[in-house]
Design an enzyme around this catalytic site. Structure first.
Site, mmCIF file in Angstrom:
data_model
loop_
_atom_site.group_PDB
_atom_site.id
_atom_site.type_symbol
_atom_site.label_atom_id
_atom_site.label_comp_id
_atom_site.label_asym_id
_atom_site.label_seq_id
_atom_site.Cartn_x
_atom_site.Cartn_y
_atom_site.Cartn_z
ATOM 1 C CG ASP A 1 -1.756 -1.228 1.360
ATOM 2 O OD1 ASP A 1 -2.232 -1.742 0.335
ATOM 3 O OD2 ASP A 1 -1.941 -1.689 2.506
ATOM 4 C CD GLU B 1 -9.153 -3.821 -0.237
ATOM 5 O OE1 GLU B 1 -9.675 -3.843 0.902
ATOM 6 O OE2 GLU B 1 -8.319 -4.669 -0.604
#
Length: 331
Positions: free
Chosen positions: A52, A219
């Site tokens: 991420d 997401e």
């Protein structure tokens, strides 16, 4: 979340100059129709095991990258190729984290009002008992961050998940925070620039993207504005499963920051829509957890993927984006 080691040299591809010279119709044709058509990540070396990733370039030309894990893992580079590791963002984890988890996820770094801001999430895998926090720093360097506390939360009775935050500051000076994972999808709230937290005069929670049928797997939102339109990038399907990961990046476009967002075929992102930007190809498996960064040579998509040539080790991926067709094309 992802971990990783040095990348292989990228394969030859069209140069940025050549791409920019192509007409819009030709660029649309470059949007991959098969997995093998997606570009490999650009070359990076050194401490590139991340998950991420979010990255920013300082005024002095140094790249600061933060990622999921611990007190938010840190990497840095002077050339966007060779990365080295440093201490976590937080020397001491804020005490409120312990109500949700022991480590932070999915940071989002930006620079506004003369300081660096970093939104991040604290949660455990598969749970929506989650919280988004925010911190500030004058330098953006590890150990310099002051935590400002909780921004937004979700509980096990919520129909959303307060993780994967992304701050967007519009041309009119309004601040917006998108976030979300699975459940009923991607959400957005308006932020008070003076506090970095929800604006008290607007407590609406907007819905931007969802998958009402089939899997709920959407997401990691990231929003940019290009040529007068808003673009919502999101990660679809399953991450964090090594070579079994099915993560992919899709995008939609809107005329308003709060939507509705539609893909290239006109399908709403609140109804399973999304135009592919990056998908698995070859040894590059499950690209996602993306952020978008504007650099001196154009926009970058910064993401993680799982290396099929290295037992599914999660690694840092960076590609340039071309917008000439009206849709982002990675190259």
């Amino acid at each position: 979340m992802s971990r990783r080691t040095p990348l292989r040299t990228r394969r030859p591809r069209r140069t940025r100059t050549a791409l920019l010279a192509l007409p819009a119709a030709a660029l649309l044709a470059l949007i991959p129709s098969t997995a093998s058509a997606y570009p490999n990540p650009g070359t990076v070396t050194g401490a590139t095991v991340v998950h991420d990733p979010t990255m920013i370039r300082t005024s002095g030309g140094r790249y600061l990258l933060y990622a999921t894990g611990g007190g938010l893992g840190y990497r840095t580079s002077t050339d966007r190729i060779a990365f080295s590791a440093g201490s976590d963002a937080f020397t001491t984890k804020p005490s409120w984290w312990s109500s949700y988890a022991s480590e932070a996820w999915a940071p989002d770094i930006s620079y506004h009002g003369g300081k660096y801001l970093m939104y991040y999430a604290v949660s455990t895998f598969g749970s929506n008992k989650s919280a988004i926090g925010v911190a500030g720093s004058a330098t953006g360097l590890p150990g310099s961050w002051s935590d400002y506390g909780v921004v937004y939360t979700s509980t096990t009775s919520s129909d959303y998940n307060a993780i994967d935050p992304n701050l967007f500051v519009d041309d009119d000076g309004k601040w917006w925070l998108s976030f979300g994972s699975w459940w009923t999808g991607i959400k957005m709230i308006q932020i008070d620039p003076s506090t970095g937290k929800q604006l008290s005069s607007n407590t609406t929670r907007y819905s931007l993207a969802s998958r009402p049928t089939g899997t709920k797997a959407v997401e990691a939102p990231y929003i940019v504005k290009r040529n007068g339109s808003y673009y919502l990038f999101a990660s679809y399907d399953t991450c964090c499963a090594g070579t079994s990961s099915t993560y992919k990046v899709k995008v939609g476009r809107a005329t308003s920051i709060t939507g509705p967002y539609y893909d290239k075929s006109g399908v709403a992102m609140t109804n399973n829509g999304g135009t592919p930007v990056l998908e698995s190809h070859g040894s590059v498996i499950g690209p996602g957890g993306q952020s978008i960064m504007n650099d001196t040579d154009g926009d970058l998509i910064v993401y993680h993927y799982y290396d099929g040539n290295d037992n599914g080790t999660p690694k840092l991926g960076i590609n340039l984006l071309n917008w000439s067709s009206g849709w982002p094309v990675a190259y």
